[in-house]
Design an enzyme around this catalytic site. Structure first.
Site, PDB file in Angstrom:
ATOM      1  N   LEU A 219       0.833  -1.208   0.000  1.00  0.00           N
ATOM      2  CA  LEU A 219       0.000   0.000   0.000  1.00  0.00           C
ATOM      3  C   LEU A 219       0.862   1.251   0.000  1.00  0.00           C
ATOM      4  O   LEU A 219       0.492   2.279  -0.549  1.00  0.00           O
ATOM      5  CB  LEU A 219      -0.892   0.023   1.245  1.00  0.00           C
ATOM      6  CG  LEU A 219      -2.067  -0.938   1.246  1.00  0.00           C
ATOM      7  CD1 LEU A 219      -2.702  -0.991   2.627  1.00  0.00           C
ATOM      8  CD2 LEU A 219      -3.096  -0.521   0.199  1.00  0.00           C
ATOM      9  N   GLY A 220       1.983   1.164   0.631  1.00  0.00           N
ATOM     10  CA  GLY A 220       2.844   2.333   0.700  1.00  0.00           C
ATOM     11  C   GLY A 220       4.010   2.069   1.626  1.00  0.00           C
ATOM     12  O   GLY A 220       4.042   1.078   2.340  1.00  0.00           O
TER      13      GLY A 220
ATOM     14  N   GLY B 171       6.225   3.855   4.532  1.00  0.00           N
ATOM     15  CA  GLY B 171       6.310   4.983   5.448  1.00  0.00           C
ATOM     16  C   GLY B 171       7.651   4.999   6.143  1.00  0.00           C
ATOM     17  O   GLY B 171       8.529   4.189   5.853  1.00  0.00           O
ATOM     18  N   GLY B 172       7.782   5.909   7.052  1.00  0.00           N
ATOM     19  CA  GLY B 172       9.032   6.051   7.763  1.00  0.00           C
ATOM     20  C   GLY B 172       9.373   4.840   8.613  1.00  0.00           C
ATOM     21  O   GLY B 172      10.531   4.533   8.847  1.00  0.00           O
ATOM     22  N   PHE B 173       8.363   4.116   9.052  1.00  0.00           N
ATOM     23  CA  PHE B 173       8.611   2.977   9.939  1.00  0.00           C
ATOM     24  C   PHE B 173       8.689   1.654   9.197  1.00  0.00           C
ATOM     25  O   PHE B 173       9.121   0.666   9.750  1.00  0.00           O
ATOM     26  CB  PHE B 173       7.533   2.894  11.012  1.00  0.00           C
ATOM     27  CG  PHE B 173       7.575   4.032  11.972  1.00  0.00           C
ATOM     28  CD1 PHE B 173       8.584   4.104  12.929  1.00  0.00           C
ATOM     29  CD2 PHE B 173       6.634   5.037  11.920  1.00  0.00           C
ATOM     30  CE1 PHE B 173       8.630   5.169  13.816  1.00  0.00           C
ATOM     31  CE2 PHE B 173       6.684   6.091  12.814  1.00  0.00           C
ATOM     32  CZ  PHE B 173       7.673   6.174  13.752  1.00  0.00           C
TER      33      PHE B 173
ATOM     34  N   VAL C  28       3.773  -0.981   4.275  1.00  0.00           N
ATOM     35  CA  VAL C  28       2.410  -1.316   4.656  1.00  0.00           C
ATOM     36  C   VAL C  28       1.785  -2.135   3.529  1.00  0.00           C
ATOM     37  O   VAL C  28       1.877  -1.758   2.362  1.00  0.00           O
ATOM     38  CB  VAL C  28       1.576  -0.049   4.910  1.00  0.00           C
ATOM     39  CG1 VAL C  28       0.169  -0.414   5.349  1.00  0.00           C
ATOM     40  CG2 VAL C  28       2.243   0.825   5.958  1.00  0.00           C
TER      41      VAL C  28
ATOM     42  N   LYS D  75       1.422  -3.373   8.821  1.00  0.00           N
ATOM     43  CA  LYS D  75       2.629  -2.551   8.786  1.00  0.00           C
ATOM     44  C   LYS D  75       3.772  -3.342   9.376  1.00  0.00           C
ATOM     45  O   LYS D  75       3.688  -3.832  10.497  1.00  0.00           O
ATOM     46  CB  LYS D  75       2.391  -1.260   9.580  1.00  0.00           C
ATOM     47  CG  LYS D  75       3.606  -0.341   9.585  1.00  0.00           C
ATOM     48  CD  LYS D  75       3.313   0.972  10.284  1.00  0.00           C
ATOM     49  CE  LYS D  75       2.713   1.981   9.333  1.00  0.00           C
ATOM     50  NZ  LYS D  75       2.741   3.357   9.857  1.00  0.00           N
TER      51      LYS D  75
ATOM     52  N   ASP E  10       2.681  12.027  16.053  1.00  0.00           N
ATOM     53  CA  ASP E  10       3.030  12.130  14.637  1.00  0.00           C
ATOM     54  C   ASP E  10       1.815  12.462  13.778  1.00  0.00           C
ATOM     55  O   ASP E  10       1.498  11.766  12.811  1.00  0.00           O
ATOM     56  CB  ASP E  10       3.693  10.840  14.163  1.00  0.00           C
ATOM     57  CG  ASP E  10       4.537  11.049  12.912  1.00  0.00           C
ATOM     58  OD1 ASP E  10       4.754  12.222  12.527  1.00  0.00           O
ATOM     59  OD2 ASP E  10       4.963  10.055  12.314  1.00  0.00           O
TER      60      ASP E  10
HETATM   61  N1  ATP Z   1      -4.853   1.160   7.569  1.00  0.00           N
HETATM   62  C1  ATP Z   1      -4.491   1.458   6.324  1.00  0.00           C
HETATM   63  N2  ATP Z   1      -5.341   1.254   5.319  1.00  0.00           N
HETATM   64  C2  ATP Z   1      -4.987   1.562   4.049  1.00  0.00           C
HETATM   65  N3  ATP Z   1      -3.808   2.082   3.687  1.00  0.00           N
HETATM   66  C3  ATP Z   1      -2.913   2.312   4.654  1.00  0.00           C
HETATM   67  C4  ATP Z   1      -3.191   2.005   6.014  1.00  0.00           C
HETATM   68  N4  ATP Z   1      -2.119   2.320   6.741  1.00  0.00           N
HETATM   69  C5  ATP Z   1      -1.213   2.819   5.889  1.00  0.00           C
HETATM   70  N5  ATP Z   1      -1.665   2.810   4.637  1.00  0.00           N
HETATM   71  C6  ATP Z   1      -0.963   3.229   3.423  1.00  0.00           C
HETATM   72  O1  ATP Z   1       0.399   2.955   3.571  1.00  0.00           O
HETATM   73  C7  ATP Z   1       1.174   4.104   3.391  1.00  0.00           C
HETATM   74  C8  ATP Z   1       2.319   4.106   4.324  1.00  0.00           C
HETATM   75  O2  ATP Z   1       1.825   4.226   5.619  1.00  0.00           O
HETATM   76  P1  ATP Z   1       2.691   4.703   6.813  1.00  0.00           P
HETATM   77  O3  ATP Z   1       1.762   5.097   7.894  1.00  0.00           O
HETATM   78  O4  ATP Z   1       3.691   3.663   7.144  1.00  0.00           O
HETATM   79  O5  ATP Z   1       3.503   5.858   6.182  1.00  0.00           O
HETATM   80  P2  ATP Z   1       3.470   7.381   6.474  1.00  0.00           P
HETATM   81  O6  ATP Z   1       2.252   7.679   7.207  1.00  0.00           O
HETATM   82  O7  ATP Z   1       3.690   7.999   5.156  1.00  0.00           O
HETATM   83  O8  ATP Z   1       4.759   7.578   7.346  1.00  0.00           O
HETATM   84  P3  ATP Z   1       4.910   7.352   8.896  1.00  0.00           P
HETATM   85  O9  ATP Z   1       5.530   5.986   8.995  1.00  0.00           O
HETATM   86  O10 ATP Z   1       5.806   8.410   9.346  1.00  0.00           O
HETATM   87  O11 ATP Z   1       3.590   7.398   9.504  1.00  0.00           O
HETATM   88  C9  ATP Z   1       0.234   5.258   3.643  1.00  0.00           C
HETATM   89  O12 ATP Z   1       0.583   6.348   2.893  1.00  0.00           O
HETATM   90  C10 ATP Z   1      -1.095   4.694   3.209  1.00  0.00           C
HETATM   91  O13 ATP Z   1      -1.303   4.948   1.836  1.00  0.00           O
END
Ligand code: ATP
Ligand code: NAG
Ligand code: NAG
Ligand code: NAG
Ligand code: NAG
Ligand code: NAG
Ligand code: NAG
Length: 679
Positions: free
Chosen positions: A357-358, A360-362, A365, A380, A483
């Protein structure tokens, strides 16, 4: 029918009597006779070479090994000279090959039980090359020979012969019998000695006439009246006063097994009947010896099997490793929130890229569907090696898992593996908010329908505000998100904003070394006091929320580019416009003027108020929602107090480097990266 029964009864009776008489007589006993209907328990026979009695009672003379001899000899020497005697036996020959076998069996009468000097193969374990044909041997034998040896003038490889002191037979003929049963036609029928079928042989010697008759027949056939072979030879010239009777057998270059199933003997009378019904069974198949081909194939097959088993083990181990998890005792209490790695692995189809899905910093996902419940989830994967603080964190996760609020992404549970933590969230079908705010025009026609209208934006802002109220105020304890930002706001199917990712920042706070206490958050959303205290509070959350509000309203990132391509804080930019009385101009141009200007100004002012450099000046989230709902007027704040002069004053007051840098230049912002979790 009746006649047959009578015969059987008589046979049984004779068998009964014989069995009781057998082995009761010693050497020289005039009435000596015996019968073995199978050899089970007959330890009395003298066995040598390969000979043995099998578990089933077969007398095995050779066991398939090449160039082998085997003897089975009646233990007591008998007085046979000048007397009639008769013997009968049932034999079977098994060969490794269908049409060749070596070398044969002989029933012998000999002066000795020691055949150590005899030779195997064509000598049948009876004689050797130096004594063959020598009258001093004093050996009489009936051979069942399955090899044609020209030196012995053998007539075929399937013959029966009468031997006296020599393997050159005095009379011999192809194996067979005169089938005079019933019709009395006396028709000759061939028999194959190596047919793997048991056959019976009768050897009769009449002392008076010197007539030796040899008769052969298939096992289930009545004894033929006409002998197969007959010769007149006065054996008193041959047989010594006392002689041993027994069997000799040998193998040569063909792997064969020679068996005796039953044996009977009598002096001065017919050999007692062998109880055919009690005979042990011949082995059905010759145990295949290793052929040349097998010597090649077997190692290959063995190697292949070893390889296969090895591969299977490796795969099994891999599977175990693949699904292996970290589980500790304290986790038991968090049971229901713990997911098995296997389930998560299956749900995400092995964390395939197509389900990504994407990032992120951690960590990454992934989208997934739980196998059992068909529930859509987002997993995640957070790489996390430290065990420190893990228990607290998991406890936190579990407590978070109990949180239920329409504006929070539900955390369903977690899973731990070596160096890895997996967090399972509710799946948000519309992804994260930043994609809508900053989608490029060419992306506008994808399923996200380009940008969000004002009503949607306001709804999301209010939703996140109420989610934060829940975290700060309504939950059983104060939870600081740490955050808040557009990319952590996810949109559910109804385009409602839901705050995600809470708790994670806390993980990093927990594990952070208190000495070097590093800050979690995202540049642009970090409240100035964090640089000083390194401590996240609900007021730092409010600050980040303020930046988020400006971001959503203006459609600009927290650190933006101005017309001269210089970087500039979004909040500064909005303050500048406010000072110039052009606050509305900061509203996202993508809305194309389609918004309530008064509402927008209130939202912008709330955003600025929340992102006030002084924590004490910031409102609580509950107040924020009241301002946004119009339940309370936004307190009039002097825009000037957020100006650069103000910050210069703070600098003079001795605020630390972070404060000094805030919010002016890019360079100083960049210098913050060291303070912030690497992203
Ligand atoms: N519960 C979810 N349902 C659908 N998509 C999600 C969900 N959680 C995360 N994502 C997708 O995964 C991507 C990455 O999520 P993530 O929260 O790890 O990254 P971030 O928010 O960009 O960075 P950070 O880790 O700093 O929060 C998001 O941009 C989103 O598109
Ligand atoms: C056959 O008997 C011999 C002894 O004569 C023995 O060494 C060999 O192992 C036996 N072979 C089998 C297959 O039993
Ligand atoms: C042949 O057999 C006899 C009698 O068993 C023995 O004495 C002799 O040594 C044997 N000869 C050979 C060459 O084995
Ligand atoms: C027969 O054997 C005896 C002793 O074993 C020996 O003396 C004699 O020479 C042999 N005869 C022949 C023809 O080999
Ligand atoms: C028996 O075998 C011999 C030789 O193998 C052959 O010539 C003969 O025809 C056979 N007889 C019968 C009846 O099968
Ligand atoms: C041998 O067989 C013949 C018939 O062919 C028979 O007359 C004779 O009595 C038999 N001899 C012995 C000792 O069985
Ligand atoms: C050999 O046996 C056969 C069959 O019994 C017989 O016909 C023949 O006469 C015998 N030969 C000798 C030399 O005794």
């Amino acid at each position: 029918m009746a006649a047959k029964k009578l015969v059987l009864l008589r046979l049984l009776l004779v068998g009964f009597i014989i069995n009781h008489v057998a082995r009761s007589a010693g050497a020289g006993d005039d009435d000596h006779q015996f019968v073995y209907s199978g050899f089970a328990g007959s330890s009395s026979l003298l066995l040598d070479g390969a000979a043995s009695v099998t578990g089933s009672g077969l007398l095995e003379l050779t066991n398939g090994t090449l160039r082998q001899k085997g003897h089975a000899i009646y233990p007591t020497p008998l007085r046979l000279r000048g007397r009639s005697f008769s013997s009968s036996f049932v034999f079977g020959i098994l060969s490794a090959y269908p049409d060749v076998s070596a070398n044969g069996i002989a029933l012998f009468v000999a002066p000795t039980a020691d055949f150590s000097g005899a030779m195997a193969a064509q000598y049948l374990g009876l004689l050797n090359s130096s004594n063959n044909g020598n009258a001093t041997n004093r050996v009489f034998a009936v051979e069942l020979d399955t090899m044609q040896n020209n030196e012995f003038r053998d007539l075929s490889d399937n013959h029966v012969g009468i031997d006296i002191n020599s393997l050159v037979s005095v009379n011999s003929t192809d194996a067979g019998y005169y089938d005079d049963d019933g019709s009395g036609s006396g028709e000759f029928r061939n028999l194959t000695l190596i047919s793997h079928e048991a056959m019976q042989v009768w050897v009769d010697y009449e002392g008076g006439t010197g007539r030796i008759n040899v008769t052969l027949a298939p096992l289930k056939t009545r004894r033929p009246a006409r002998p197969l072979l007959s010769v007149v030879q006065d054996l008193s010239e041959v047989i010594p006063d006392t002689a041993y009777i027994g069997f000799s057998s040998s193998t040569g270059l063909v792997s064969s097994r020679h068996y005796i199933l039953g044996w009977s003997f009598a002096v001065d009378g017919p050999a007692p009947a062998i109880d055919i019904a009690r005979l042990p069974k011949l082995p059905r198949e010759f145990p295949k010896p290793r052929s040349k081909a097998m010597e090649v194939i077997l190692p290959i097959v063995t190697a292949a099997v070893v390889l296969l088993v090895g591969t299977a083990l490796v795969l099994l181990r891999r599977t175990q490793l693949r699904y292996s998890e970290l589980r500790e005792e304290w986790e038991v209490e968090f049971g229901p929130h713990r997911f098995s790695y296997k389930d998560l692995f299956r749900a995400t189809e092995g964390f395939k890229n197509k389900n990504l899905l994407g990032v992120g910093g951690f960590g990454k996902v992934y989208r997934g569907v739980l196998p059992a419940s068909k529930c859509e989830i987002a997993v995640k994967r957070v790489s996390h090696s430290s065990k420190q603080g893990m228990k607290e964190f998991v406890a936190e996760i579990v407590s978070i898992g109990r949180m239920q609020h329409p504006n929070l992404v539900r955390l369903l549970g977690y899973c731990r593996r070596q160096g890895e933590l997996l967090l399972v969230y509710e799946y948000m079908p519309n992804g994260s908010l930043d994609r809508y705010l900053y989608s490029q025009p060419q992306e506008a026609d994808d399923k996200h329908n380009g940008t969000l209208n004002w009503v949607q934006r306001l709804g999301i802002i209010k939703g996140i505000a109420s989610g934060l109220i829940y975290l700060h105020d309504e939950w059983e304890k104060v939870v600081v998100h740490r955050d808040i930002k557009a990319s952590n706001v996810l949109l559910d199917s109804g385009m409602n904003g839901r705050l995600g990712d809470f708790g994670l920042a806390m993980l990093y706070d927990h594990t952070a070394d208190p000495e070097t206490s590093h800050v979690v958050g995202t540049i642009g959303y970090l409240a100035p006091e964090i640089g000083r205290t390194s401590k996240a509070t609900i007021l730092t959350d409010v600050f980040a929320f303020g930046i988020f509000v400006l971001e959503v309203t203006c459609g600009q990132k927290p650190i933006m580019q101005d017309s001269k391509d210089d970087q500039l804080m979004l909040a500064d930019w909005v303050v500048e416009h406010w000072n110039r009385g052009s606050l509305v101009e900061t509203v996202d141009s993508k809305l194309q003027g389609d918004y309530d200007a008064d509402e927008a100004c209130v939202v912008l002012k709330v955003g600025l108020l929340c992102s006030h450099p002084f924590p004490e000046a910031r409102p609580t989230m509950r107040q924020v929602l009241q301002y946004l709902n119009g339940d309370m007027p936004v307190p009039e704040l002097v825009p000037a107090h957020l100006s650069l002069q103000m910050l210069a004053f703070m600098q003079n007051e001795g605020f630390d480097s972070y404060i000094m840098s805030y919010p002016s230049s890019v360079e100083s912002v960049n210098s913050l990266t060291s303070l912030v979790h690497e992203r």
